[in-house]
Design an enzyme around this catalytic site. Sequence first.
Site, PDB file in Angstrom:
ATOM      1  N   ASN A 102       0.792  -1.226   0.000  1.00  0.00           N
ATOM      2  CA  ASN A 102       0.000   0.000   0.000  1.00  0.00           C
ATOM      3  C   ASN A 102       0.827   1.280   0.000  1.00  0.00           C
ATOM      4  O   ASN A 102       0.266   2.367  -0.122  1.00  0.00           O
ATOM      5  CB  ASN A 102      -1.002   0.015   1.164  1.00  0.00           C
ATOM      6  CG  ASN A 102      -1.968  -1.139   1.067  1.00  0.00           C
ATOM      7  OD1 ASN A 102      -2.568  -1.358   0.019  1.00  0.00           O
ATOM      8  ND2 ASN A 102      -2.087  -1.911   2.134  1.00  0.00           N
ATOM      9  N   TYR A 128      -0.385   9.890   6.142  1.00  0.00           N
ATOM     10  CA  TYR A 128       0.810   9.634   5.336  1.00  0.00           C
ATOM     11  C   TYR A 128       1.280  10.823   4.497  1.00  0.00           C
ATOM     12  O   TYR A 128       2.309  10.740   3.848  1.00  0.00           O
ATOM     13  CB  TYR A 128       0.566   8.424   4.429  1.00  0.00           C
ATOM     14  CG  TYR A 128       0.265   7.176   5.206  1.00  0.00           C
ATOM     15  CD1 TYR A 128       1.275   6.522   5.906  1.00  0.00           C
ATOM     16  CD2 TYR A 128      -1.017   6.651   5.268  1.00  0.00           C
ATOM     17  CE1 TYR A 128       1.017   5.382   6.640  1.00  0.00           C
ATOM     18  CE2 TYR A 128      -1.288   5.504   5.996  1.00  0.00           C
ATOM     19  CZ  TYR A 128      -0.270   4.881   6.680  1.00  0.00           C
ATOM     20  OH  TYR A 128      -0.524   3.753   7.412  1.00  0.00           O
ATOM     21  N   ALA A 161       2.189  -3.138   6.603  1.00  0.00           N
ATOM     22  CA  ALA A 161       1.471  -4.033   7.513  1.00  0.00           C
ATOM     23  C   ALA A 161       2.214  -5.347   7.751  1.00  0.00           C
ATOM     24  O   ALA A 161       1.996  -6.002   8.783  1.00  0.00           O
ATOM     25  CB  ALA A 161       0.070  -4.302   6.983  1.00  0.00           C
ATOM     26  N   GLU A 189      14.462  -0.349  10.048  1.00  0.00           N
ATOM     27  CA  GLU A 189      13.003  -0.364   9.940  1.00  0.00           C
ATOM     28  C   GLU A 189      12.488   1.073  10.017  1.00  0.00           C
ATOM     29  O   GLU A 189      12.888   1.835  10.891  1.00  0.00           O
ATOM     30  CB  GLU A 189      12.419  -1.188  11.087  1.00  0.00           C
ATOM     31  CG  GLU A 189      10.915  -1.225  11.139  1.00  0.00           C
ATOM     32  CD  GLU A 189      10.376  -1.984  12.344  1.00  0.00           C
ATOM     33  OE1 GLU A 189       9.173  -1.825  12.619  1.00  0.00           O
ATOM     34  OE2 GLU A 189      11.141  -2.703  13.026  1.00  0.00           O
ATOM     35  N   HIS A 234       8.920   3.719   9.616  1.00  0.00           N
ATOM     36  CA  HIS A 234       7.479   3.938   9.509  1.00  0.00           C
ATOM     37  C   HIS A 234       7.229   5.428   9.384  1.00  0.00           C
ATOM     38  O   HIS A 234       7.871   6.231  10.073  1.00  0.00           O
ATOM     39  CB  HIS A 234       6.742   3.382  10.732  1.00  0.00           C
ATOM     40  CG  HIS A 234       6.958   1.925  10.892  1.00  0.00           C
ATOM     41  ND1 HIS A 234       6.314   0.986  10.113  1.00  0.00           N
ATOM     42  CD2 HIS A 234       7.786   1.244  11.715  1.00  0.00           C
ATOM     43  CE1 HIS A 234       6.732  -0.214  10.461  1.00  0.00           C
ATOM     44  NE2 HIS A 234       7.633  -0.090  11.423  1.00  0.00           N
ATOM     45  N   ARG A 293      -1.153   4.508  17.173  1.00  0.00           N
ATOM     46  CA  ARG A 293      -2.257   4.019  16.341  1.00  0.00           C
ATOM     47  C   ARG A 293      -2.876   2.765  16.961  1.00  0.00           C
ATOM     48  O   ARG A 293      -2.704   2.514  18.148  1.00  0.00           O
ATOM     49  CB  ARG A 293      -1.736   3.781  14.920  1.00  0.00           C
ATOM     50  CG  ARG A 293      -1.237   5.100  14.293  1.00  0.00           C
ATOM     51  CD  ARG A 293      -0.775   4.958  12.900  1.00  0.00           C
ATOM     52  NE  ARG A 293      -1.885   4.571  12.040  1.00  0.00           N
ATOM     53  CZ  ARG A 293      -1.711   4.089  10.817  1.00  0.00           C
ATOM     54  NH1 ARG A 293      -0.511   3.926  10.317  1.00  0.00           N
ATOM     55  NH2 ARG A 293      -2.756   3.750  10.093  1.00  0.00           N
TER      56      ARG A 293
END
Length: 141
Positions: free
Chosen positions: A11, A23, A77, A98, A100, A107
């Site tokens: 996505n 986003y 996800a 990593e 995000h 969230r």
Amino acid sequence: MARILIINGPNLNLLGVREPDIYGKVTMEDYIEAIKADYPHVEIDYYQSNHEGDIIDKLHEDGFANDLNGIVLNAGAYTHTSLAIADAIKAIKVPVVEVHISNVHSREAVRHTSMISGVCRGVIAGFGLDSYRLAIEAILS
């Protein structure tokens, strides 16, 4: 010349359109062009897939490259569900950071657990697209 690979998961091809309040409104393609301009001394490659196996294949393909300084991974996800991606990260020699875009800890509870954090060099979350730049800085330092 340093080389960094950015891998985005499911996505994230919809950045700029998908939930802009979370986003943002900038597409990943536009952001990649901007980040390349900010780091002319770094070769930045970009890969995106909505398919778990393709992400694993890309980690395997590039994760042993002697000329690759690091991988910036936003597994989307799959961060919260994929032991297979975690195993692929653990198996390769290139360090992975990593990333995000949103603060996953602010969230839904399901987003609070990462299957991949423990096998990554570090985690950067919640700084919007700037999270990618911070990961690049971490790899280059």
